[in-house]
Scaffold this motif. Sequence first.
Motif, PDB file in Angstrom:
ATOM      1  N   PHE A   1       0.780  -1.187  -0.125  1.00  0.00           N
ATOM      2  CA  PHE A   1      -0.009   0.098   0.099  1.00  0.00           C
ATOM      3  C   PHE A   1       0.863   1.319  -0.131  1.00  0.00           C
ATOM      4  N   THR A   2       0.478   2.276  -0.772  1.00  0.00           N
ATOM      5  CA  THR A   2       1.115   3.531  -0.411  1.00  0.00           C
ATOM      6  C   THR A   2       0.139   4.609   0.162  1.00  0.00           C
ATOM      7  N   ARG A   3       1.094   5.479   0.947  1.00  0.00           N
ATOM      8  CA  ARG A   3       0.231   6.734   1.317  1.00  0.00           C
ATOM      9  C   ARG A   3      -0.156   7.614   0.440  1.00  0.00           C
ATOM     10  N   LYS A   4      -1.314   8.210   0.881  1.00  0.00           N
ATOM     11  CA  LYS A   4      -1.835   9.231  -0.195  1.00  0.00           C
ATOM     12  C   LYS A   4      -2.269  10.523   0.637  1.00  0.00           C
ATOM     13  N   LEU A   5      -2.027  11.591  -0.035  1.00  0.00           N
ATOM     14  CA  LEU A   5      -2.494  12.899   0.776  1.00  0.00           C
ATOM     15  C   LEU A   5      -4.040  12.988   0.942  1.00  0.00           C
ATOM     16  N   ARG A   6      -4.384  13.813   1.730  1.00  0.00           N
ATOM     17  CA  ARG A   6      -5.987  13.516   1.954  1.00  0.00           C
ATOM     18  C   ARG A   6      -6.493  14.274   0.588  1.00  0.00           C
ATOM     19  N   ASP A   7      -6.273  15.056  -0.177  1.00  0.00           N
ATOM     20  CA  ASP A   7      -6.802  15.595  -1.075  1.00  0.00           C
ATOM     21  C   ASP A   7      -6.577  14.775  -2.399  1.00  0.00           C
ATOM     22  N   GLU A   8      -5.778  13.747  -2.268  1.00  0.00           N
ATOM     23  CA  GLU A   8      -5.781  12.861  -3.267  1.00  0.00           C
ATOM     24  C   GLU A   8      -6.706  11.532  -3.275  1.00  0.00           C
ATOM     25  N   LEU A   9      -7.463  11.255  -2.233  1.00  0.00           N
ATOM     26  CA  LEU A   9      -8.356  10.566  -1.785  1.00  0.00           C
ATOM     27  C   LEU A   9      -9.763  10.828  -2.356  1.00  0.00           C
ATOM     28  N   PRO A  10     -10.395   9.833  -3.061  1.00  0.00           N
ATOM     29  CA  PRO A  10     -11.637  10.367  -3.541  1.00  0.00           C
ATOM     30  C   PRO A  10     -12.651  10.342  -2.404  1.00  0.00           C
ATOM     31  N   PRO A  11     -13.795  11.207  -2.716  1.00  0.00           N
ATOM     32  CA  PRO A  11     -14.559  11.732  -1.738  1.00  0.00           C
ATOM     33  C   PRO A  11     -15.473  10.235  -0.989  1.00  0.00           C
ATOM     34  N   LYS A  12     -15.586   9.440  -1.831  1.00  0.00           N
ATOM     35  CA  LYS A  12     -16.402   8.103  -1.011  1.00  0.00           C
ATOM     36  C   LYS A  12     -15.495   7.656   0.185  1.00  0.00           C
ATOM     37  N   VAL A  13     -14.251   7.760   0.263  1.00  0.00           N
ATOM     38  CA  VAL A  13     -13.656   7.258   1.372  1.00  0.00           C
ATOM     39  C   VAL A  13     -13.942   8.055   2.778  1.00  0.00           C
ATOM     40  N   TRP A  14     -14.453   9.197   2.475  1.00  0.00           N
ATOM     41  CA  TRP A  14     -14.854   9.967   3.605  1.00  0.00           C
ATOM     42  C   TRP A  14     -16.226   9.387   4.425  1.00  0.00           C
ATOM     43  N   GLY A  15     -16.841   8.753   3.804  1.00  0.00           N
ATOM     44  CA  GLY A  15     -18.290   8.220   4.097  1.00  0.00           C
ATOM     45  C   GLY A  15     -18.537   8.107   5.815  1.00  0.00           C
ATOM     46  N   GLU A  16     -17.410   7.255   6.510  1.00  0.00           N
ATOM     47  CA  GLU A  16     -17.527   6.809   7.868  1.00  0.00           C
ATOM     48  C   GLU A  16     -17.265   8.047   8.500  1.00  0.00           C
ATOM     49  N   CYS A  17     -16.529   8.996   8.165  1.00  0.00           N
ATOM     50  CA  CYS A  17     -15.785   9.999   9.241  1.00  0.00           C
ATOM     51  C   CYS A  17     -16.805  10.550   9.858  1.00  0.00           C
ATOM     52  N   SER A  18     -18.072  11.210   9.521  1.00  0.00           N
ATOM     53  CA  SER A  18     -19.082  11.729  10.211  1.00  0.00           C
ATOM     54  C   SER A  18     -19.562  11.019  11.486  1.00  0.00           C
ATOM     55  N   ARG A  19     -19.249   9.881  11.616  1.00  0.00           N
ATOM     56  CA  ARG A  19     -19.529   8.836  12.579  1.00  0.00           C
ATOM     57  C   ARG A  19     -18.413   8.567  13.633  1.00  0.00           C
ATOM     58  N   CYS A  20     -17.236   9.100  12.963  1.00  0.00           N
ATOM     59  CA  CYS A  20     -16.125   8.594  13.805  1.00  0.00           C
ATOM     60  C   CYS A  20     -15.918   9.343  15.106  1.00  0.00           C
ATOM     61  N   PRO A  21     -15.474   8.769  16.097  1.00  0.00           N
ATOM     62  CA  PRO A  21     -15.024   9.382  17.268  1.00  0.00           C
ATOM     63  C   PRO A  21     -13.623  10.616  17.095  1.00  0.00           C
ATOM     64  N   LYS A  22     -13.117  10.096  16.179  1.00  0.00           N
ATOM     65  CA  LYS A  22     -11.792  11.103  15.699  1.00  0.00           C
ATOM     66  C   LYS A  22     -12.117  12.170  14.751  1.00  0.00           C
ATOM     67  N   TYR A  23     -13.315  12.302  14.514  1.00  0.00           N
ATOM     68  CA  TYR A  23     -13.766  13.373  13.358  1.00  0.00           C
ATOM     69  C   TYR A  23     -12.892  14.485  13.521  1.00  0.00           C
ATOM     70  N   PHE A  24     -12.838  15.017  14.734  1.00  0.00           N
ATOM     71  CA  PHE A  24     -12.307  16.547  14.924  1.00  0.00           C
ATOM     72  C   PHE A  24     -10.456  16.373  15.037  1.00  0.00           C
ATOM     73  N   LYS A  25      -9.912  15.156  15.326  1.00  0.00           N
ATOM     74  CA  LYS A  25      -8.495  15.002  15.574  1.00  0.00           C
ATOM     75  C   LYS A  25      -8.342  13.642  14.898  1.00  0.00           C
ATOM     76  N   CYS A  26      -8.408  13.644  13.479  1.00  0.00           N
ATOM     77  CA  CYS A  26      -7.823  12.525  12.697  1.00  0.00           C
ATOM     78  C   CYS A  26      -6.661  12.288  12.969  1.00  0.00           C
ATOM     79  N   ASP A  27      -5.860  11.059  13.160  1.00  0.00           N
ATOM     80  CA  ASP A  27      -4.466  10.830  13.252  1.00  0.00           C
ATOM     81  C   ASP A  27      -4.228   9.691  12.293  1.00  0.00           C
ATOM     82  N   GLU A  28      -5.178   9.333  11.518  1.00  0.00           N
ATOM     83  CA  GLU A  28      -5.062   8.033  10.556  1.00  0.00           C
ATOM     84  C   GLU A  28      -4.312   8.560   9.171  1.00  0.00           C
ATOM     85  N   VAL A  29      -3.781   7.550   8.487  1.00  0.00           N
ATOM     86  CA  VAL A  29      -3.376   8.022   7.314  1.00  0.00           C
ATOM     87  C   VAL A  29      -3.984   7.145   6.007  1.00  0.00           C
TER      88      VAL A  29
END
Length: 187
Positions: free
Chosen positions: A153-181
Amino acid sequence: MANDFIDPPPEEVAEDKRPKVAYPDVLNGLEEAYLPIRKARISDVEALLELVNGFASQNLMLPRGPQYLFENIRDYAVIVDEAAGGQIVACGSLHVLWDDMAEIRSMAIHPDYQKRGLGRRLVEFLKQEAGQLGIKRLFTFTLSEDFFARLGFTRKLRDELPPKVWGECSRCPKYFKCDEVGMVLEI
Ligand SMILES: CC(C)(COP(=O)(O)OP(=O)(O)OC[C@H]1O[C@@H](n2cnc3c(N)ncnc32)[C@H](O)[C@@H]1OP(=O)(O)O)[C@@H](O)C(=O)NCCC(=O)NCCS
């Protein structure tokens, strides 16, 4: 073809001939026979909750509740230790996001079974499943960048990721302080 996703059942081997070691330099076919991968079942949910949420409580991965697990049980694959009465020792899931992309979620290997190649086997299993579905890219959000990098796997910058990958973020406890890549693998 019916058993494409399930390792062959282990052959009976005398107790004194069973592998007793726990590190990757001794991985062999026998070990795989005693730690087969299979698709998860409803009866696995309690063990999955314990495994995943044990790591989630250390902030290593996202917590999962019973509703999520029941609804998405078909995403999950597990590794069981036949020698320990079929105990679930590892899990991972493949969640289809769109026509060309699926996400690897919930990778969790019991601490006593880490660094034995089980994580790699699970990702390979999920990759094969994705290929059979016609998926071209795997994606993951993770804190274990080095593990996924070893698997290609290779790391991608946030703005390189397609919008579909953010679907779960609004339900994530890390929404305001995400440390995942975000990491991607073309398959
Ligand atoms: C991260 C995790 C899934 C790795 O599983 P594992 O079964 O221990 O990994 P494997 O033994 O299959 O290792 C595969 C490769 O990755 C490397 N690797 C594994 N964990 C690593 C780590 N923490 N740092 C660097 N490399 C690592 C291994 O050395 C191996 O490399 P090699 O095959 O080239 O020798 C497991 O440690 C785990 O469940 N951790 C806690 C939960 C977690 O962090 N999950 C991921 C959240 S998305």
